[in-house]
Design an enzyme around this catalytic site. Structure first.
Site, PDB file in Angstrom:
ATOM      1  N   SER A 255       1.038  -1.429  -0.096  1.00 22.25           N
ATOM      2  CA  SER A 255      -0.069  -0.163   0.308  1.00 22.25           C
ATOM      3  C   SER A 255       0.579   1.327   0.164  1.00 22.25           C
ATOM      4  O   SER A 255       1.746   0.913  -0.680  1.00 22.25           O
ATOM      5  CB  SER A 255      -1.057   0.319   1.299  1.00 22.25           C
ATOM      6  OG  SER A 255      -1.788   0.434   1.133  1.00 22.25           O
TER       7      SER A 255
ATOM      8  N   ASP B 288      -8.829  -4.509  -5.343  1.00 21.48           N
ATOM      9  CA  ASP B 288      -7.916  -3.920  -4.210  1.00 21.48           C
ATOM     10  C   ASP B 288      -8.664  -2.342  -5.171  1.00 21.48           C
ATOM     11  O   ASP B 288      -8.834  -1.674  -6.075  1.00 21.48           O
ATOM     12  CB  ASP B 288      -6.443  -3.664  -4.825  1.00 21.48           C
ATOM     13  CG  ASP B 288      -6.117  -2.565  -4.117  1.00 21.48           C
ATOM     14  OD1 ASP B 288      -6.674  -2.082  -3.222  1.00 21.48           O
ATOM     15  OD2 ASP B 288      -4.222  -2.258  -4.077  1.00 21.48           O
TER      16      ASP B 288
END
Length: 513
Positions: free
Chosen positions: A184, A447
């Site tokens: 991330s 995602d």
């Protein structure tokens, strides 16, 4: 965010987090810390992986005379043998306590350590948790919270730290290969570090790495809309179109009636109401392949789409039922989950700048530290899409909604709503254009951060043996967690490829000192 669900739930339980965007922080999945003793390859008992170590990190890499602060880190050398790599990760925008599992073989970090006889290190990001140059989070202190300072922290640690394991004073880059891993934001930091500090880390693994800073990040909701149940997205779109239509027509009475259907009649400003409707969608980020139908996101969709035991078709039940069912879910279940006993305006409003949420400058406040980075350098404002695209989030929400809150949070730094310097960030660290050797990218189709990664729709970035890009069927950072590969074979393929490339690349390393 979890696993991922646990952190989100903890955040929700605290309530009074009126900034919806912070509920979708691009954080790492969190795993339970294994409760087991560990030994070195020769059978020596090792310290628990929860043991905290401290490193004297420079307060300001541009002004070393300012001195140092205590940066926390954790370490596991159960697989280490001399000559093996040092595998470094920061969890990024979070208190690193509770992320110690990233030093074990329950994660890709530990799998690489096990395969390559390496040692795994977890280091806390500056201004998160208790790794703070100063004892407050004022705007003045946070001036030292930048991407570049964070990159320089990693460099200084790698070149300077004497690690607590035997021989840990002789494993600097050049003496031993270092591998940088992140997911991330910390995945983006991994890519940016490889661009900014070539040759420091021999290889890197970046999961769900949001390498492109984007101010108007409506793409956050694209994978959600694509992969959520279609009947649910159809009905959410209907409600959002209805709200936006009333807003365009200045139908304040209709908007008030809609707010009251959700039990949110006391929310004064329509943009705050529109933001509250995002909360259900942010629950998508809590999902992982092993999450079942009882997840909050699916409870939300079931509330909309199951009527008298019958599931709606792909077109949903329609606007009237959607308003009633979604509103009823908020009234009976979701409001207390988000707001506890607070009234709606206190919980969800963003206009009362006297709230402690905006003024609390004590350390270990990840929301405040992250907001600083968002307001200044990365943006990623999760807003409504342009006209002509399907909208599961209201177009009332535009970057100015978040930028106004930057002033709320940091009035000493911003006299007016700031635009983050995303173009400069992307120019400095190459964004989608980065191309560096021995960097492995792992992404997930489901995602919500996919559109800021090198797997964004329409980018068509080349998958090469120098910089491989693998995309599984997972969610946010799914490939970092070993058990996800058991549930989803596409994630197993990603992990196996990552391990293969690490083995090949490390075989090419030779010491330089």
């Amino acid at each position: 965010m979890w696993a991922i669900a646990s952190l989100l739930l903890a955040g929700l339980a605290r309530a009074a987090i009126p900034d919806a965007m912070l509920r979708g922080m691009p954080s790492l999945p969190k795993l339970p810390v294994p409760e087991r003793s560990i030994t070195s390859p020769n059978g020596t008992a090792l310290p628990p992986i929860t043991t905290v170590y401290y490193f004297d990190q420079l307060i300001d890499h541009n002004n070393p005379d300012l001195g140092t602060f205590q940066q926390r880190y954790w370490m596991n050398w159960e697989f280490y043998e001399p000559g093996g790599p040092i595998i470094l990760m920061t969890p990024g925008e979070a208190d690193a306590d509770g992320y110690e599992a990233y030093t074990t073989n329950e994660t890709i970090n530990g799998l690489i350590a096990q395969q390559q006889n390496g040692a795994a290190v977890l280091i806390e990001h500056r201004f998160f948790g208790y790794s703070n140059p100063y004892n407050n989070l004022t705007s003045q202190s946070l001036g030292l919270l930048t991407i570049q300072q964070a990159i320089d922290d990693l460099e200084y640690f790698a070149n300077t730290a004497d690690l607590p394991m035997p021989g840990g004073d002789a494993v600097k880059p050049g003496q031993a290969p270092w591998i940088l891993i992140g997911g991330s934001y910390s995945g983006a930091l991994t890519g940016w570090t490889m661009v900014n500090k070539p040759e420091l880390f021999w290889a890197a693994y970046a999961s769900s790495a949001v390498v492109e800073a984007i101010t108007d990040y409506y793409g956050y909701f694209t994978p959600i809309r694509e992969y959520m149940p279609q009947n649910c997205s159809s009905d959410v779109e209907a409600v959002i179109a209805y709200l936006d239509g009333m807003y365009a027509a200045n139908d304040t009475t209709g908007i008030q009636t809609l707010k009251e259907a959700f039990g949110l009649g006391d929310v004064v400003h329509v943009d705050d109401f529109a933001s509250a409707l995002q909360y259900n969608l942010f629950d998508w980020q809590s999902l992982q392949p092993d999450v079942g139908p009882g997840a909050t996101f699916f409870e939300f969709c079931d509330a909309l789409e199951v009527k008298d035991g019958v599931n709606a078709g792909p077109e949903g039940w329609g606007l009237e039922n959607a308003i009633y069912s979604w509103g009823n879910f908020w009234n009976t279940t979701y409001y207390s989950y988000v707001c506890g006993n607070e009234n709606a305006e206190t919980c969800l409003g963003t206009y009362d700048t006297s709230q402690s949420y905006w003024t609390n400058v004590t350390v270990n406040n990840a929301y405040r530290s992250w907001f600083w980075m968002v307001c200044n350098q990365v943006g990623w404002y999760q807003v409504g899409p342009p006209e002509g695209q399907p909208a599961i989030v209201s177009r009332i929400l535009q970057p100015i909604y978040e930028e106004r809150q930057c002033v709320n949070m940091f009035p000493q730094a911003f006299a007016y709503p700031p635009e983050p310097t995303t173009s400069q960030t992307d120019m400095m660290y190459d964004g989608w254009n980065l191309n560096v050797p021995r960097l492995f990218f792992a992404n997930g189709l489901r995602d919500p951060w996919r559109e800021a990664t090198v797997s964004a729709d329409g980018l068509f970035k080349a998958n090469t043996t120098s910089m491989p890009i693998y995309e599984g069927d997972g969610f946010h950072c799914s490939d970092l967690i070993v058990e996800n590969a058991i549930v989803d074979s596409t994630i197993a393929v990603v992990q196996e490829a990552g391990l293969m490339y690490m083995k090949e690349w490390l075989a090419e390393w030779t010491p330089s000192t």
